[in-house]
Design a protein around this motif. Structure first.
Motif, mmCIF file in Angstrom:
data_model
loop_
_atom_site.group_PDB
_atom_site.id
_atom_site.type_symbol
_atom_site.label_atom_id
_atom_site.label_comp_id
_atom_site.label_asym_id
_atom_site.label_seq_id
_atom_site.Cartn_x
_atom_site.Cartn_y
_atom_site.Cartn_z
ATOM 1 N N GLU A 138 0.857 -1.179 -0.219
ATOM 2 C CA GLU A 138 0.022 0.156 0.135
ATOM 3 C C GLU A 138 0.798 1.165 -0.202
ATOM 4 O O GLU A 138 0.563 2.213 -0.522
ATOM 5 C CB GLU A 138 -0.923 0.087 1.269
ATOM 6 C CG GLU A 138 -1.950 -0.977 1.086
ATOM 7 C CD GLU A 138 -3.086 -0.878 2.256
ATOM 8 O OE1 GLU A 138 -2.456 -0.346 3.225
ATOM 9 O OE2 GLU A 138 -4.001 -1.601 2.310
ATOM 10 N N LEU A 139 1.953 1.184 0.757
ATOM 11 C CA LEU A 139 2.948 2.348 0.888
ATOM 12 C C LEU A 139 3.591 2.547 -0.692
ATOM 13 O O LEU A 139 3.514 3.782 -1.047
ATOM 14 C CB LEU A 139 3.857 1.988 1.784
ATOM 15 C CG LEU A 139 3.586 2.373 3.225
ATOM 16 C CD1 LEU A 139 4.725 2.106 4.045
ATOM 17 C CD2 LEU A 139 3.101 3.664 3.250
ATOM 18 N N ILE A 140 3.877 1.513 -1.235
ATOM 19 C CA ILE A 140 4.279 1.611 -2.567
ATOM 20 C C ILE A 140 3.518 2.128 -3.643
ATOM 21 O O ILE A 140 3.503 3.072 -4.419
ATOM 22 C CB ILE A 140 5.061 0.172 -3.137
ATOM 23 C CG1 ILE A 140 6.264 0.043 -2.032
ATOM 24 C CG2 ILE A 140 5.648 0.318 -4.578
ATOM 25 C CD1 ILE A 140 7.046 -1.280 -2.273
ATOM 26 N N PHE A 141 2.222 1.310 -3.715
ATOM 27 C CA PHE A 141 1.141 1.975 -4.549
ATOM 28 C C PHE A 141 0.947 3.432 -4.175
ATOM 29 O O PHE A 141 0.651 4.164 -5.288
ATOM 30 C CB PHE A 141 0.244 1.050 -4.411
ATOM 31 C CG PHE A 141 -1.250 1.322 -5.432
ATOM 32 C CD1 PHE A 141 -1.097 1.254 -6.804
ATOM 33 C CD2 PHE A 141 -2.274 2.000 -4.931
ATOM 34 C CE1 PHE A 141 -2.032 1.346 -7.574
ATOM 35 C CE2 PHE A 141 -3.215 2.243 -5.786
ATOM 36 C CZ PHE A 141 -3.116 2.056 -6.957
ATOM 37 N N GLY A 142 0.913 3.781 -3.047
ATOM 38 C CA GLY A 142 0.390 5.137 -2.503
ATOM 39 C C GLY A 142 1.394 6.163 -3.135
ATOM 40 O O GLY A 142 0.966 7.132 -3.408
ATOM 41 N N PHE A 158 0.693 9.120 -5.585
ATOM 42 C CA PHE A 158 1.108 10.557 -5.342
ATOM 43 C C PHE A 158 2.047 10.833 -6.327
ATOM 44 O O PHE A 158 1.881 12.311 -6.592
ATOM 45 C CB PHE A 158 1.543 10.468 -3.880
ATOM 46 C CG PHE A 158 1.783 11.849 -3.285
ATOM 47 C CD1 PHE A 158 0.739 12.633 -3.048
ATOM 48 C CD2 PHE A 158 3.105 12.384 -3.358
ATOM 49 C CE1 PHE A 158 1.085 14.021 -2.435
ATOM 50 C CE2 PHE A 158 3.509 13.630 -2.774
ATOM 51 C CZ PHE A 158 2.451 14.404 -2.306
ATOM 52 N N ALA A 159 3.140 10.305 -6.726
ATOM 53 C CA ALA A 159 3.850 10.864 -7.714
ATOM 54 C C ALA A 159 3.186 11.285 -8.867
ATOM 55 O O ALA A 159 3.526 12.204 -9.576
ATOM 56 C CB ALA A 159 5.159 10.029 -7.818
ATOM 57 N N ILE A 160 2.390 10.163 -9.261
ATOM 58 C CA ILE A 160 1.690 10.549 -10.703
ATOM 59 C C ILE A 160 0.515 11.793 -10.550
ATOM 60 O O ILE A 160 0.815 12.674 -11.436
ATOM 61 C CB ILE A 160 0.704 9.342 -11.123
ATOM 62 C CG1 ILE A 160 1.705 8.194 -11.497
ATOM 63 C CG2 ILE A 160 -0.072 9.536 -12.125
ATOM 64 C CD1 ILE A 160 1.072 7.050 -11.675
ATOM 65 N N VAL A 161 -0.081 11.790 -9.454
ATOM 66 C CA VAL A 161 -0.588 13.040 -9.203
ATOM 67 C C VAL A 161 -0.194 14.327 -9.039
ATOM 68 O O VAL A 161 -0.262 15.467 -9.625
ATOM 69 C CB VAL A 161 -1.715 12.671 -8.019
ATOM 70 C CG1 VAL A 161 -2.461 14.234 -7.630
ATOM 71 C CG2 VAL A 161 -2.672 11.857 -8.152
ATOM 72 N N LEU A 162 0.963 14.251 -8.280
ATOM 73 C CA LEU A 162 1.947 15.408 -8.078
ATOM 74 C C LEU A 162 2.393 15.838 -9.692
ATOM 75 O O LEU A 162 2.385 17.212 -9.883
ATOM 76 C CB LEU A 162 2.924 15.318 -7.372
ATOM 77 C CG LEU A 162 3.998 16.218 -6.917
ATOM 78 C CD1 LEU A 162 3.134 17.378 -6.223
ATOM 79 C CD2 LEU A 162 4.916 15.702 -5.943
ATOM 80 N N ILE A 163 2.743 14.913 -10.533
ATOM 81 C CA ILE A 163 3.322 15.286 -11.694
ATOM 82 C C ILE A 163 2.304 15.858 -12.761
ATOM 83 O O ILE A 163 2.660 16.889 -13.428
ATOM 84 C CB ILE A 163 4.169 14.204 -12.653
ATOM 85 C CG1 ILE A 163 5.345 13.862 -11.802
ATOM 86 C CG2 ILE A 163 4.324 14.344 -13.775
ATOM 87 C CD1 ILE A 163 5.765 12.348 -12.351
ATOM 88 N N LEU A 164 1.107 15.222 -12.481
ATOM 89 C CA LEU A 164 0.088 15.956 -13.352
ATOM 90 C C LEU A 164 -0.329 17.182 -12.925
ATOM 91 O O LEU A 164 -0.678 18.084 -13.792
ATOM 92 C CB LEU A 164 -1.332 14.893 -13.402
ATOM 93 C CG LEU A 164 -1.498 13.609 -14.158
ATOM 94 C CD1 LEU A 164 -2.299 12.723 -13.852
ATOM 95 C CD2 LEU A 164 -1.122 14.128 -15.616
ATOM 96 N N VAL A 165 -0.513 17.279 -11.450
ATOM 97 C CA VAL A 165 -0.786 18.618 -10.726
ATOM 98 C C VAL A 165 0.219 19.823 -11.418
ATOM 99 O O VAL A 165 -0.127 20.865 -11.893
ATOM 100 C CB VAL A 165 -0.987 18.681 -9.393
ATOM 101 C CG1 VAL A 165 -0.894 20.163 -9.197
ATOM 102 C CG2 VAL A 165 -2.332 17.937 -9.166
ATOM 103 N N GLY A 166 1.362 19.461 -11.254
ATOM 104 C CA GLY A 166 2.558 20.206 -11.543
ATOM 105 C C GLY A 166 2.639 20.592 -13.184
ATOM 106 O O GLY A 166 3.235 21.831 -13.534
#
Length: 188
Positions: free
Chosen positions: A25-29, A33-41
Motif C-alpha cells: 500500500e505504501l509503494i502503490f500510494g 502520489f507521484a503521478i498526481v503530483l506530476i499531473l498537477v505540476g
C-alpha cells in the motif's frame, strides 16, 4: 522472556493494526502520489499561475485605472475651480462695469435735467420779458392817451395831431424814466 513475549505481542498487534499500512500500500500510494503530483505540476500549476497573473494584472490595471480616474477627477476639479474663479472675476467686472454705467447714466440724466431746467428758465424769462415789453407798451399807450387828454385840458387846445401827440408822450415818458433812474441811483 517477558521482554520477548511483549515484542511478539507488539509485532502481532502491529500486523493486525489498521492504522499501519502494508508495504504494497505504501509503494502503490507513493507511485500514485507521484503521478498526481506530476499531473498537477504539469497541467494545473501553469493554469493556476496564469489565473493568478490575470488577477494580478486585473487588480493592477484596476488600480491604474482608479489612479487615472482620480487624476482626471482632480484635473476636472482644478479646471472647475479655475472656471469658477474666472466666472466670479467676470461677474465682479460686470458688476463694476454696470455700476460705472449707472453712474454715467445718472450724470447724463442730471446734465439733461439741468439743461432742460435752464431752457425752461430761459424760455420763461423770455416770455416774462416779452410780456413786460408788451405791458410797458400798453402802459405807454394808456399813459400817452391819458397824458394827451390831460395836456389838452391843461393847455386848453386839442392835441389831436398824432405827430404832436407822439412827441408829447415821448417827452413825458423820458422824464418819468429819468426820475425813476435818479431814484434808483439814490436808493442804491
Amino acid at each position: 522472556m517477558t521482554f520477548l513475549a511483549s515484542n511478539e505481542t507488539i509485532l502481532a498487534a502491529a500486523k493486525n493494526n489498521p492504522l499501519i499500512p502494508h508495504n504494497y500500500e505504501l509503494i502503490f500510494g507513493s507511485i500514485s502520489f507521484a503521478i498526481v503530483l506530476i499531473l498537477v505540476g504539469w497541467k494545473l500549476v501553469p493554469q493556476i499561475r496564469q489565473t493568478l497573473e490575470e488577477r494580478t494584472n486585473a487588480i493592477e490595471g484596476g488600480l491604474k485605472r482608479a489612479e487615472e480616474a482620480q487624476a482626471d477627477a482632480q484635473a476636472t476639479l482644478d479646471d472647475y475651480r479655475a472656471k469658477l474663479a474666472e466666472a466670479r472675476h467676470e461677474a465682479s467686472r460686470l458688476r463694476e462695469e454696470a455700476r460705472e454705467q449707472g453712474a454715467q447714466i445718472v450724470a447724463e440724466m442730471r446734465e439733461q435735467a439741468q439743461a432742460e431746467a435752464r431752457r425752461i428758465v430761459e424760455a420763461a424769462q423770455s416770455q416774462i420779458e416779452a410780456e413786460r415789453q408788451q405791458a410797458l407798451q400798453q402802459l405807454r399807450t394808456e399813459v400817452g392817451t391819458l397824458s394827451v387828454e390831460l395836456a389838452g385840458r391843461v393847455v386848453g387846445e386839442s392835441l389831436e395831431d398824432s405827430a404832436r401827440q407822439s412827441r408829447v408822450v415821448d417827452r413825458f415818458l423820458e422824464e418819468l424814466e429819468g426820475r425813476a433812474r435818479t431814484q434808483e441811483q439814490i436808493t442804491s
